[in-house]
Write an enzyme that holds these catalytic residues in place. Structure first.
Site, PDB file in Angstrom:
ATOM      1  N   HIS A 141      13.000  27.186 -83.251  1.00  0.00           N
ATOM      2  CA  HIS A 141      13.627  27.322 -81.955  1.00  0.00           C
ATOM      3  C   HIS A 141      13.237  25.759 -81.244  1.00  0.00           C
ATOM      4  O   HIS A 141      13.941  25.342 -80.384  1.00  0.00           O
ATOM      5  CB  HIS A 141      13.028  28.162 -80.936  1.00  0.00           C
ATOM      6  CG  HIS A 141      13.572  29.613 -81.682  1.00  0.00           C
ATOM      7  ND1 HIS A 141      14.524  30.060 -82.038  1.00  0.00           N
ATOM      8  CD2 HIS A 141      12.728  30.882 -81.603  1.00  0.00           C
ATOM      9  CE1 HIS A 141      14.437  31.150 -82.708  1.00  0.00           C
ATOM     10  NE2 HIS A 141      13.417  31.696 -82.319  1.00  0.00           N
ATOM     11  N   PHE A 386       9.735  34.201 -87.192  1.00  0.00           N
ATOM     12  CA  PHE A 386       9.180  33.005 -87.326  1.00  0.00           C
ATOM     13  C   PHE A 386       9.689  31.995 -86.309  1.00  0.00           C
ATOM     14  O   PHE A 386      10.006  30.732 -86.873  1.00  0.00           O
ATOM     15  CB  PHE A 386       9.124  32.634 -88.539  1.00  0.00           C
ATOM     16  CG  PHE A 386       8.768  33.622 -89.579  1.00  0.00           C
ATOM     17  CD1 PHE A 386       7.628  33.951 -89.864  1.00  0.00           C
ATOM     18  CD2 PHE A 386       9.955  34.059 -90.560  1.00  0.00           C
ATOM     19  CE1 PHE A 386       7.311  34.987 -90.758  1.00  0.00           C
ATOM     20  CE2 PHE A 386       9.635  35.272 -91.153  1.00  0.00           C
ATOM     21  CZ  PHE A 386       8.368  35.658 -91.633  1.00  0.00           C
ATOM     22  N   CYS A 387      10.155  32.357 -85.158  1.00  0.00           N
ATOM     23  CA  CYS A 387      10.724  31.176 -84.152  1.00  0.00           C
ATOM     24  C   CYS A 387      12.011  30.508 -84.809  1.00  0.00           C
ATOM     25  O   CYS A 387      12.198  29.483 -84.284  1.00  0.00           O
ATOM     26  CB  CYS A 387       9.899  30.197 -83.777  1.00  0.00           C
ATOM     27  SG  CYS A 387       8.298  30.863 -82.783  1.00  0.00           S
ATOM     28  N   ALA A 388      12.626  31.270 -85.504  1.00  0.00           N
ATOM     29  CA  ALA A 388      14.066  30.567 -86.036  1.00  0.00           C
ATOM     30  C   ALA A 388      15.083  32.063 -85.988  1.00  0.00           C
ATOM     31  O   ALA A 388      15.376  32.268 -87.320  1.00  0.00           O
ATOM     32  CB  ALA A 388      13.869  29.863 -87.349  1.00  0.00           C
TER      33      ALA A 388
END
Ligand SMILES: Cc1ncc(COP(=O)(O)O)c(C=O)c1O
Length: 492
Positions: A141, A386-388
């Site tokens: 992100h 995982f921020c994706a």
């Protein structure tokens, strides 16, 4: 002229680890014992290096030996300030050298992490809402949301093996010629570890009149980077990295890019340090990097990063890569035999991939698997998206309808069904024994042979074993006594 592989003035430091096999012994906390559900303790097995690495002992030593000399930098006139300034400026040089930045034309700006680097760059690019930033679906992100604030972002999708569709990426960049100002890609993915051909992408970007930014948060700890000189069509224009993923967790990140780019326009943040002269109606900006490092800088963070890069350069990034490749092959060899395991991303032809292994055990919640590994195995991994999120959901084949449902649930405060994976990520000091420990636990988990009764917290999605109460204060003096575990929200 690019930086030399090793500056001639770098003297060998007695006691500094210089071989790959020395690194494990130099990891701070490698022997630290952690409590397990059954009341026993075991040395922690850390397999969450993609989130953050432990520190090298050499980094700690460099910081400790620097502290008696610590002083404010740049504007002090006393000896300590002069010394600290010299060391801090040299730390910038060390980062430039580590990534092969052009010594004549590049500047190295210290920030607090990669996220801040990308926000800074996005603020400084003076993008119009109609300008295009081409990126991929695999991005963290941090290499997506900052661009969305300023421009029209095109996310190029992936192929069935989890790689960005490179043919489509090339075609998209060419099609957007004239509108595309920047191509922003990860050097390596934090989800599957796959590495992108950044120099080839640089050519495509430059041919279309765009610049290339490489998010090297995951690449820098695992591979040698060479930004190449600016006249080379394959050069990388901008690059960002985080020290806490490079064995120097003292709060520093670095953004590297052309000095002339940052010399023009107003700084991203203004205040002390960024100016040469100020009158009541005017401010004359200092030169980069000072212009972009507003306020008093994190000198210790710079020292720590320079120390870790000295170790990595001495050991050799090729050695680091070779060691991790071997471990990765070993890890997949073992993981493939675990009952009901589902692996994501490439598990063969591993030369194009850094040490990240993501998986699920069929029929089990990812957070439950991760909690059991931690609570009963003393193994530190990570789970979730995982921020994706877009990439993870694509790899999991989450459809649009399902995605809407999960999103609505999260908005209503329920994360219990959020899709996700478990991630084990390797550092340069990990061993086959670390992988064996994880695989042994996973074998037990997949057979249902774990001991605890785990309860899920709906608002965080995390699982906790009943009766697993921890006195953190017993382990670290500044920790507050906590009844049970606090359940944290997702990060990196
Ligand atoms: C690929 C990638 N980019 C960016 C980031 C953000 O790094 P930081 O949290 O240090 O800002 C991360 C963190 O995990 C990452 O993996």
């Amino acid at each position: 002229m690019t930086h030399d592989a090793m500056s001639t003035h770098e003297r060998p430091v007695p006691g500094m680890p210089s071989r790959i096999e020395d690194l494990r012994g130099d990891i701070v906390g490698i022997e630290t014992h952690v409590p397990l559900l059954d009341g026993s303790e075991r040395p922690y097995v850390y397999l969450d290096n993609a989130a953050s690495t432990p520190a090298f002992g050499f980094v700690l030593r460099a910081v400790t030996e620097f502290l008696p000399w610590y002083s404010g930098v740049h504007r002090g006139t006393g000896f300590k300030s002069l010394l600290a300034t010299e060391v801090f400026d040299a730390a910038h040089e060390a980062v430039g050298s580590f990534v092969g930045a052009d010594r004549e034309t590049a500047t190295v700006i210290f920030t607090k992490n990669t996220t801040e680097c990308i926000n800074k760059l996005s603020n400084r690019m003076t993008l119009a809402p109609t300008d295009v930033v081409v990126t991929t679906l695999i991005e963290h992100h941090s290499n997506d949301l900052p661009w969305r604030k300023h421009a029209r972002v095109i996310h190029v999708g992936i192929t069935s093996d989890g790689y960005p569709d490179l043919a489509l990426l090339k075609a998209t960049i060419a099609r957007e010629r004239g509108k595309v100002k920047l191509v922003a890609v990860s050097g390596a993915s934090n989800i599957t570890g796959i590495c992108l051909p950044v120099h080839e992408i640089a050519r495509w970007a430059h041919e279309a009149g765009a610049l290339l930014f490489v998010d090297a948060a995951q690449l820098a700890p695992h591979r040698k980077i060479d930004m190449l000189p600016p006249h080379d069509p394959a050069h990388i224009d901008f690059l960002a990295l985080s020290a806490h993923k490079l064995y120097a967790p003292f709060g520093t990140g670095a953004l590297i890019g052309p000095r002339t780019f940052f010399a023009q326009g107003d700084p991203d943040a203004v205040g002390g340090g960024v100016v040469d002269v100020v009158t009541l109606d005017r401010a004359v900006w200092n030169q980069p990097p000072h212009k972009e490092e507003a306020g008093s800088p994190n000198v210790i963070g710079g020292v720590a990063l320079a120390a870790s890069l000295r170790v990595l350069r001495t050991v050799g990034m090729d050695q680091v890569a070779a060691h991790e490749q071997e471990l990765l092959a070993y890890g997949y060899g073992k993981l493939k035999k675990v009952r009901n395991i589902r692996l994501y991303g490439p598990t063969e032809r591993l030369e194009n991939k850094v040490g990240v292994m993501t998986f699920n055990i069929e029929g089990m919640h990812h957070s439950l698997v991760a909690a059991i590994l931690g609570t009963e195995g003393g193994i530190g991994v990570r789970d979730g998206c995982f921020c994706a999120h877009p990439y993870v959901k694509e790899l999991l084949h989450v459809g649009a309808e399902e995605d809407r449902k999960f999103t609505a649930e999260v908005i209503s405060g329920d994360k219990s069904h959020m899709p996700g994976m478990v991630r084990a990520s390797l550092g340069c000091y990990n061993t086959q024994e670390d992988i064996d420990a994880m695989v042994e636990m996973l074998d037990r988990v997949s057979r249902g042979e774990y001991k605890g009764r785990y309860i899920q917290n709906r608002s965080t999605g995390a699982f906790q074993a009943e009766g697993y109460t921890i006195d953190f204060q017993k382990h670290y003096f500044l920790a507050e006594p906590v009844e049970g575990l606090r359940m944290h929200s997702e990060a990196s």
